[in-house]
Scaffold this motif. Structure first.
Motif, mmCIF file in Angstrom:
data_model
loop_
_atom_site.group_PDB
_atom_site.id
_atom_site.type_symbol
_atom_site.label_atom_id
_atom_site.label_comp_id
_atom_site.label_asym_id
_atom_site.label_seq_id
_atom_site.Cartn_x
_atom_site.Cartn_y
_atom_site.Cartn_z
ATOM 1 N N GLY A 1 0.997 -0.969 -0.588
ATOM 2 C CA GLY A 1 0.672 -0.311 0.391
ATOM 3 C C GLY A 1 1.026 1.606 0.017
ATOM 4 O O GLY A 1 0.787 2.530 -0.496
ATOM 5 N N ILE A 2 2.338 0.834 0.199
ATOM 6 C CA ILE A 2 3.403 2.381 0.853
ATOM 7 C C ILE A 2 3.847 2.621 -0.532
ATOM 8 O O ILE A 2 3.933 3.428 -1.138
ATOM 9 C CB ILE A 2 3.521 2.414 1.717
ATOM 10 C CG1 ILE A 2 2.908 2.752 3.196
ATOM 11 C CG2 ILE A 2 4.878 3.535 2.064
ATOM 12 C CD1 ILE A 2 3.182 2.166 4.033
ATOM 13 N N VAL A 3 4.463 1.212 -0.861
ATOM 14 C CA VAL A 3 5.861 1.315 -2.103
ATOM 15 C C VAL A 3 5.418 1.307 -3.668
ATOM 16 O O VAL A 3 6.013 2.352 -4.100
ATOM 17 C CB VAL A 3 6.034 -0.220 -2.308
ATOM 18 C CG1 VAL A 3 6.977 0.191 -2.594
ATOM 19 C CG2 VAL A 3 7.335 0.111 -0.776
ATOM 20 N N ILE A 4 3.761 1.069 -4.008
ATOM 21 C CA ILE A 4 3.426 0.972 -4.978
ATOM 22 C C ILE A 4 2.780 2.399 -5.791
ATOM 23 O O ILE A 4 4.272 2.747 -6.060
ATOM 24 C CB ILE A 4 2.019 0.196 -5.479
ATOM 25 C CG1 ILE A 4 2.460 -0.955 -5.519
ATOM 26 C CG2 ILE A 4 1.291 0.775 -6.216
ATOM 27 C CD1 ILE A 4 1.540 -2.319 -5.485
ATOM 28 N N PRO A 5 1.705 3.202 -4.506
ATOM 29 C CA PRO A 5 1.875 4.482 -4.976
ATOM 30 C C PRO A 5 3.460 5.639 -4.976
ATOM 31 O O PRO A 5 3.245 6.585 -5.409
ATOM 32 C CB PRO A 5 0.763 4.534 -3.930
ATOM 33 C CG PRO A 5 0.817 4.437 -2.406
ATOM 34 C CD PRO A 5 1.278 2.873 -3.491
ATOM 35 N N ALA A 6 3.799 5.231 -3.762
ATOM 36 C CA ALA A 6 4.623 6.119 -3.696
ATOM 37 C C ALA A 6 5.898 6.228 -4.449
ATOM 38 O O ALA A 6 6.475 7.079 -4.914
ATOM 39 C CB ALA A 6 5.240 5.883 -2.022
ATOM 40 N N ALA B 1 4.992 5.238 -7.676
ATOM 41 C CA ALA B 1 4.895 5.131 -8.687
ATOM 42 C C ALA B 1 4.765 7.065 -8.912
ATOM 43 O O ALA B 1 4.907 7.454 -9.956
ATOM 44 C CB ALA B 1 3.488 4.770 -8.476
ATOM 45 N N ARG B 2 4.372 7.990 -7.821
ATOM 46 C CA ARG B 2 4.352 9.279 -8.307
ATOM 47 C C ARG B 2 6.464 9.600 -8.075
ATOM 48 O O ARG B 2 5.957 10.789 -8.775
ATOM 49 C CB ARG B 2 4.230 10.229 -6.499
ATOM 50 C CG ARG B 2 3.718 11.029 -6.354
ATOM 51 C CD ARG B 2 3.210 12.067 -5.582
ATOM 52 N NE ARG B 2 2.930 13.346 -4.822
ATOM 53 C CZ ARG B 2 2.105 13.458 -5.631
ATOM 54 N NH1 ARG B 2 1.319 13.165 -6.038
ATOM 55 N NH2 ARG B 2 2.215 14.554 -5.714
ATOM 56 N N LEU B 3 6.463 8.502 -7.599
ATOM 57 C CA LEU B 3 8.472 9.134 -7.447
ATOM 58 C C LEU B 3 8.663 9.076 -8.823
ATOM 59 O O LEU B 3 9.923 8.916 -9.758
ATOM 60 C CB LEU B 3 9.094 9.194 -6.669
ATOM 61 C CG LEU B 3 9.296 9.045 -5.132
ATOM 62 C CD1 LEU B 3 10.054 8.466 -4.343
ATOM 63 C CD2 LEU B 3 9.820 10.772 -5.464
ATOM 64 N N LYS B 4 7.876 8.046 -9.825
ATOM 65 C CA LYS B 4 8.428 8.021 -11.588
ATOM 66 C C LYS B 4 9.985 6.856 -11.304
ATOM 67 O O LYS B 4 11.187 6.414 -12.073
ATOM 68 C CB LYS B 4 8.827 8.697 -12.019
ATOM 69 C CG LYS B 4 7.507 9.733 -12.869
ATOM 70 C CD LYS B 4 7.737 10.659 -13.393
ATOM 71 C CE LYS B 4 6.195 11.159 -14.108
ATOM 72 N NZ LYS B 4 6.909 12.630 -14.936
ATOM 73 N N ILE B 5 9.536 5.477 -9.743
ATOM 74 C CA ILE B 5 10.664 4.808 -10.085
ATOM 75 C C ILE B 5 9.743 3.734 -9.525
ATOM 76 O O ILE B 5 8.757 3.152 -9.347
ATOM 77 C CB ILE B 5 11.755 5.248 -8.691
ATOM 78 C CG1 ILE B 5 12.201 6.230 -9.007
ATOM 79 C CG2 ILE B 5 12.538 4.196 -8.559
ATOM 80 C CD1 ILE B 5 12.421 6.449 -7.032
ATOM 81 N N SER B 6 10.425 2.658 -11.138
ATOM 82 C CA SER B 6 9.463 1.100 -10.730
ATOM 83 C C SER B 6 9.649 0.765 -9.215
ATOM 84 O O SER B 6 10.850 0.424 -8.419
ATOM 85 C CB SER B 6 10.597 0.477 -10.986
ATOM 86 O OG SER B 6 10.495 -1.527 -11.461
ATOM 87 N N PRO B 7 8.230 0.379 -8.789
ATOM 88 C CA PRO B 7 8.361 -0.297 -7.704
ATOM 89 C C PRO B 7 8.775 -1.455 -7.014
ATOM 90 O O PRO B 7 8.929 -1.885 -6.291
ATOM 91 C CB PRO B 7 6.801 -0.672 -7.095
ATOM 92 C CG PRO B 7 6.114 -0.778 -9.084
ATOM 93 C CD PRO B 7 7.496 0.294 -9.357
#
Length: 586
Positions: free
Chosen positions: A22-27, A29-35
């Protein structure tokens, strides 16, 4: 006390994993870094060698760490099974037949030559022949779980990587038998037994799936219940995996066959949709287990040897893969990108290392060392994929054709050459007007050139490209990129430099169109609005409304939207927005 809540280790581990997702994927994605990187980092922090090592000193850390890494390994394996199922959904028997040369030709050569180069190096360093064979084959494997999400299966590099990965997945079971035989633990006829039993099981699955799956999914579709559709999909995957496991084959092979069978039905899209969230979560669990396997104290103590070993493995695999693809006729850029993204070891490397250790071919200390190398390799795979894309653009010199000074003179320039840009080019050609397109996606450029379009490779966001083209002498400029911010910025910059140049821009909606008019475009076409108007016109005519009133109402709606754009953009002149003057030809 009765009713007192107690958090069990299993519940704590589950909450940690779900919280990480829940934290890694949106965070990220916002930074445009692969989860992918985020999940591995979470595994490092929450694992037994990270914060988990301090639980004895700080008991409260038990709530945010994974206390029993072995307990979630089955979930990681299930994630890989679901990933192979998703890959199968993208396949069909026709596509597999077309890929047979790539799978059993280049795929087999990539695994064989990679193992030969790595194993030969290890043999020269003093390892025994059997250990060099096991380590060479294990380290030559590449990660299906990471490469496919990063490279996809539709790009040229993704297609090449997928063919090689498919052969590696098929070769897993024979390799396990080979390792056991090297250690003296395999019966002579065991492999032949697995082969004929596996072929029989797969044949039964193909026949049964063809007749049983369509009515089964049809019944689930009639209920209109996504939950039932998901349950039937998972049941199909589990049964197929159990069937292949029962005869000694890998469960991921069964999952792949299940996906292919469903891909032949009319329910592929729905199955792909309902299983997507579960696949993403399961893949995240697998990546967390990879992070947990990194023994940080050992890595810091042996980092020179580990980094040197990883560098040599990456170099050997990238060299073999790129060379084979070049010899088979692939572009230099595709060979470079595929070589880099396929360079890391695999999750199956860990399985093969365990099998080699169990057979006594590899010493436990050596297995631990190469497991750490593999975990590091999996961690840097996203970085290698990014470097591969950069290398593809740099290597493909022929695609970045020299831009002649003043190339835009007398032409309509098209910035962006996706579906919209291609349609504009087709209409211009139909009416005898010359054009020149500029696109920053190298694969799109080469594909368009093969189809006969006039396309240059370049990044129009750079001012140097604009200067070189000489837009002041162009007939018009069409902006079709799917990037609203970039279109506005380019429109403003180009209008300031070329006040008389007609600029026609693709707009996302009426608000975006208003911003584009403020930036100085001559015409902005809101794609969503125009599609909606055309759809409304088709509906009204098809249900019996006369064409005259329909056209009148469409014009009236356009007029309302023109007013909205004028008010939103504070424009002094009403935008044309689909209203065109007809010039009489003499």
């Amino acid at each position: 006390m009765a009713g007192q809540f107690h958090m069990t280790p299993a519940l704590s581990d589950t909450l940690t994993i779900l919280g990480a997702a829940g934290i890694v994927i949106p965070a990220f994605a916002r930074l445009k870094i692969s989860p992918i990187i985020g999940f591995i980092v979470v595994g490092i922090l929450a694992g037994p060698f990270g914060l988990g090592s301090y639980v004895g000193r700080y008991p409260w850390l038990e709530a945010v760490t994974i206390t029993n890494p072995a307990a979630i390994e089955p979930f990681a394996e299930f994630g890989i099974v679901l990933l192979l199922f998703a890959i199968g959904l993208e396949l069909s028997f026709r596509r597999l037949v077309k890929m047979r040369r790539q799978v059993f030709g280049i795929g087999a050569a990539e695994l064989g030559f990679g193992a030969l180069l790595i194993g030969g190096g290890l043999l020269a360093m003093g390892n025994s022949l059997s250990a060099a064979i096991v380590l060479g084959l294990a380290l030559a494997m590449s990660s299906t779980a990471l490469v496919i999400p990063l490279a996809g299966t539709s790009s040229p590099a993704g297609k090449a990587a997928f063919a090689m990965l498919l052969f590696e997945d098929l070769a897993l079971v024979p390799l396990l038998f080979l390792f056991a035989s090297l250690g003296g633990g395999a019966e002579p006829g065991a492999l032949l037994t697995v082969i004929w039993q596996g072929a029989l099981v797969i044949a039964v699955m193909l026949v049964a799936g063809r007749f049983l799956l369509p009515p089964l999914f049809a019944q689930a579709a009639r209920t209109k219940s996504p939950e039932l559709f998901l349950a039937v999909s998972l049941l199909t995957v589990i049964l197929a995996s159990l069937a292949t496991s029962a005869v000694g084959l890998s469960p991921i092979l069964g999952a792949l066959v299940a996906g292919i069978l469903i891909a032949e039905t009319d329910y592929r899209s729905e199955v792909e949709h309902v299983t997507a969230p579960l696949r993403g979560l399961a893949l995240g669990v697998f990546l967390i287990t990879v992070g947990m396997s990194l023994d940080l104290p050992s890595l810091f103590a042996n980092w020179p040897a580990l980094l040197a070993a990883l560098a040599l493995v990456l170099l050997a695999k990238a060299l073999v893969t790129a060379t084979l693809l070049r010899l088979s006729g692939s572009r230099p850029g595709v060979a470079a990108e595929t070589g880099l993204v396929m360079a890391s070891p695999s999750e199956t490397t860990l399985i093969l290392l365990g099998a080699g250790t169990a057979a006594g071919v590899i010493l436990p200390q050596a297995a631990s060392f190469w497991q750490a190398v593999t975990a590091l390799g999996l961690t840097v795979t996203p970085l290698l994929a990014k470097l591969g894309r950069m290398a593809a653009q740099r290597v493909d010199r022929d695609a970045t054709a020299h831009v002649e000074t003043g190339a835009a003179a007398g032409k309509t320039m098209i910035f962006g050459f996706g579906r919209v840009g291609q349609m504009v080019a087709d209409m211009l050609s139909q009416h005898g007007k010359t054009y020149l397109a500029v696109e920053s996606d190298i694969d799109a450029v080469l594909g368009a050139r093969e189809a006969g379009y006039a396309v240059l490779f370049g990044d129009v966001a750079r001012g140097a490209m604009i200067d070189k083209l000489g837009l002041g002498d162009a007939d018009a400029l069409v902006l079709t990129m799917d990037d609203p911010v970039l279109i506005i910025r380019l429109a403003r910059q180009i209008r300031d430099r070329f006040p008389d140049l007609p600029i026609i821009a693709r707009a996302r909606d009426t608000d975006h169109a208003a911003q584009l008019y403020q930036a100085g475009v001559t015409d902005a076409v809101p794609e969503a609005m125009e599609a909606s108007l055309q759809l409304s016109e088709a509906v009204l005519v098809d249900i019996g409304v006369a064409m005259g009133p329909v056209i009148a109402s469409i014009h009236e709606k356009r007029s309302e939207l023109r007013g909205e754009i004028m008010a939103s953009g504070e424009l002094e002149v009403e935008p044309r927005l689909g209203r065109r003057r007809v010039r009489n030809s003499k």
